[in-house]
Design a protein around this motif. Sequence first.
Motif, PDB file in Angstrom:
ATOM      1  N   UNK A 192      34.195  50.176  45.966  1.00 50.79           N
ATOM      2  CA  UNK A 192      32.967  49.715  46.332  1.00 50.79           C
ATOM      3  C   UNK A 192      31.974  49.732  45.166  1.00 50.79           C
ATOM      4  N   UNK A 193      32.155  50.840  44.188  1.00 51.79           N
ATOM      5  CA  UNK A 193      31.454  50.635  42.884  1.00 51.79           C
ATOM      6  C   UNK A 193      31.728  49.134  41.834  1.00 51.79           C
ATOM      7  N   UNK A 194      33.100  49.173  41.960  1.00 52.06           N
ATOM      8  CA  UNK A 194      33.719  47.912  41.272  1.00 52.06           C
ATOM      9  C   UNK A 194      33.061  46.801  41.789  1.00 52.06           C
ATOM     10  N   UNK A 195      33.466  46.500  43.313  1.00 53.60           N
ATOM     11  CA  UNK A 195      32.948  45.364  43.958  1.00 53.60           C
ATOM     12  C   UNK A 195      31.524  44.758  43.791  1.00 53.60           C
ATOM     13  N   UNK A 196      30.708  45.793  43.687  1.00 54.96           N
ATOM     14  CA  UNK A 196      29.237  45.519  43.531  1.00 54.96           C
ATOM     15  C   UNK A 196      28.771  45.602  42.076  1.00 54.96           C
ATOM     16  N   UNK A 197      29.407  46.242  41.291  1.00 51.04           N
ATOM     17  CA  UNK A 197      29.153  46.161  39.885  1.00 51.04           C
ATOM     18  C   UNK A 197      28.980  44.570  39.386  1.00 51.04           C
ATOM     19  N   UNK A 198      29.896  43.818  39.954  1.00 51.26           N
ATOM     20  CA  UNK A 198      29.794  42.416  39.682  1.00 51.26           C
ATOM     21  C   UNK A 198      28.398  41.805  39.796  1.00 51.26           C
ATOM     22  N   UNK A 199      27.941  41.956  40.820  1.00 52.27           N
ATOM     23  CA  UNK A 199      26.582  41.563  41.476  1.00 52.27           C
ATOM     24  C   UNK A 199      25.632  42.187  40.435  1.00 52.27           C
ATOM     25  N   UNK A 200      25.771  43.423  40.115  1.00 52.09           N
ATOM     26  CA  UNK A 200      24.646  44.450  39.685  1.00 52.09           C
ATOM     27  C   UNK A 200      24.629  43.577  38.011  1.00 52.09           C
ATOM     28  N   UNK A 201      25.580  43.016  37.590  1.00 52.20           N
ATOM     29  CA  UNK A 201      25.686  42.703  36.137  1.00 52.20           C
ATOM     30  C   UNK A 201      25.926  43.883  35.195  1.00 52.20           C
TER      31      UNK A 201
END
Length: 561
Positions: A192-201
């Motif tokens: 979850x953290x890794x998948x959303x870290x892309x969008x978060x930049x």
Amino acid sequence: MTLPLILSWLWPLLLAPLVLQPRRHWLVALAPLPALATALWIPAGARVELPWLLVGATLGLDTPGRIFLGFTALLWLVAAVHAVRALRDSPHAGRFHLFFLFAMAGNLWLIVALDLVSFYTGFALMGIASYGLVIYDGRRESLRAGKVYLILTLLGEATLFLALVLIAHQTGSLAPSATALTALDDLAIGLLILGLAVKAGLMPLHVWLPLAHPAAPVPASAVLSGTMIKAALLGWLRFLPLGALALPHWGLLLVLAGLITAILAPLIGLIQTNPKVVLAYSSVAKMGFMTLALGLLLIEPRLALVGVPALAFYAGHHALTKGGLFLGVGLRHTSGRQPMILAGLSLLVLVMIGAPLTSGAITKDGLKPVLEVLDWRWLGAGLGLASVVTALLMARFLWLMWRTEPHPEPGYRAAGAAWGLLIAAILVLPPAIALSDGAKLGWTTNLNLIAIALALGLPVLLAALQRPGTLDGILDRIPPGDLLEALRPLPPLWRWSQRWIWCRWVAWRERLLAPRIDWIDRQWHATRTSPVERQMERWLVAGTLWAGLVLSIVLAVIRWL
């Protein structure tokens, strides 16, 4: 209650086919209105079950969701007004507005979605439609930026999909509560953290942001940097067990990743010459700061009741301010009222750095209980350094804006008015909301850090004024998409290594295996064939025998017939 929650994201989808016609481009500005009305009139805590939608959707507004929906709809509205005029003469305007509405629908859908499937559907729609915003003009730079964006987006969405499947499996629900999320294991949380870290930049997954913003039109950059990257933060707030379980190891990881991002991104942005690239690195830095605050909430869950609304409020304020800065870049190039544009940009810069007596200082003061919960001196020093370099970065942006040569065009009155109203909302809403909640206004937050930034920046400014060109040698030494440039030699090196390995393999095979094959062949012929057989193997003898055999068969068949 059901209809507003559905129309908030369905209305942009219904308008999307209509905006392809030039005379209907103005409909884009109507698309965010149902979502804005929903944020204003539907109370927090509203929840609706829709068993007929997807596999059973749950729509509603929790406290952070209502904050997110309000600032997201407002920024999409102002950006849409700007887009109608800015792209009026573009041959690709219809295509841009189509993808603009698709991305808007996905962004609004994931906010009102309380279940995993609806959240992922909106998230994927927003991410893929944004690709069309990046490459809409088909330039080479746009296509390269779009390629990087699409690859990272698809990888992030695939990782997020695995995470949400694990969450559904481990909690036994498609709309898990905070208590149910305590059953998540480290694999689900990590994905979850890794998948959303892309969008978060977050660094090093930030490389798409500095490439996408210069390529995309100004209205697209405003919503990309203002609202869409905040979708990652909302996903973390909604699907991590905040307030129900302490996760110190994951919290420390987010703190370190956020702090590194908040410090390094402004340092790279300081040597950029494109104002939109500078703002992109500023967005990366601010998302690092929000990620750091989220990590502290995972370490100290008792602060979630206060920290989650404060973090959502800070994210909303940053989204509006950053969106206003991007739209101001466009107006600086095209608007005829340049003194007012420069004054507005200066105000937004002061707000962005959290200068005393601004709404930025108030929103950052709301996070003080979270930032000061742990007595870590290194964290306080790191946050101070991040604030100083962020202030210097925004001073760099303002310098570039003052040196920009405008080319005024008629017809930007509505866009300028909408931008002015956005600035007014940024300045007025935070203190008004804080006073309505009975909170004390922290007007003097960041006073010492701003003083340090001024002490560091003024000598550089004076040197630049007295000796122009002194610092030109370091400008753009690190191009946008910094890590990608460092990795650029790897594909040719990989192809060269493949050819080298293949050539070495062929040479080794011929040197070592060919003599053994020849020796085996000689031994076979020497031991297994007689002189008569070797004579028959010759082409002349064998060919004559085969011809005679075929002729005999043909004569036998003719005679039989």
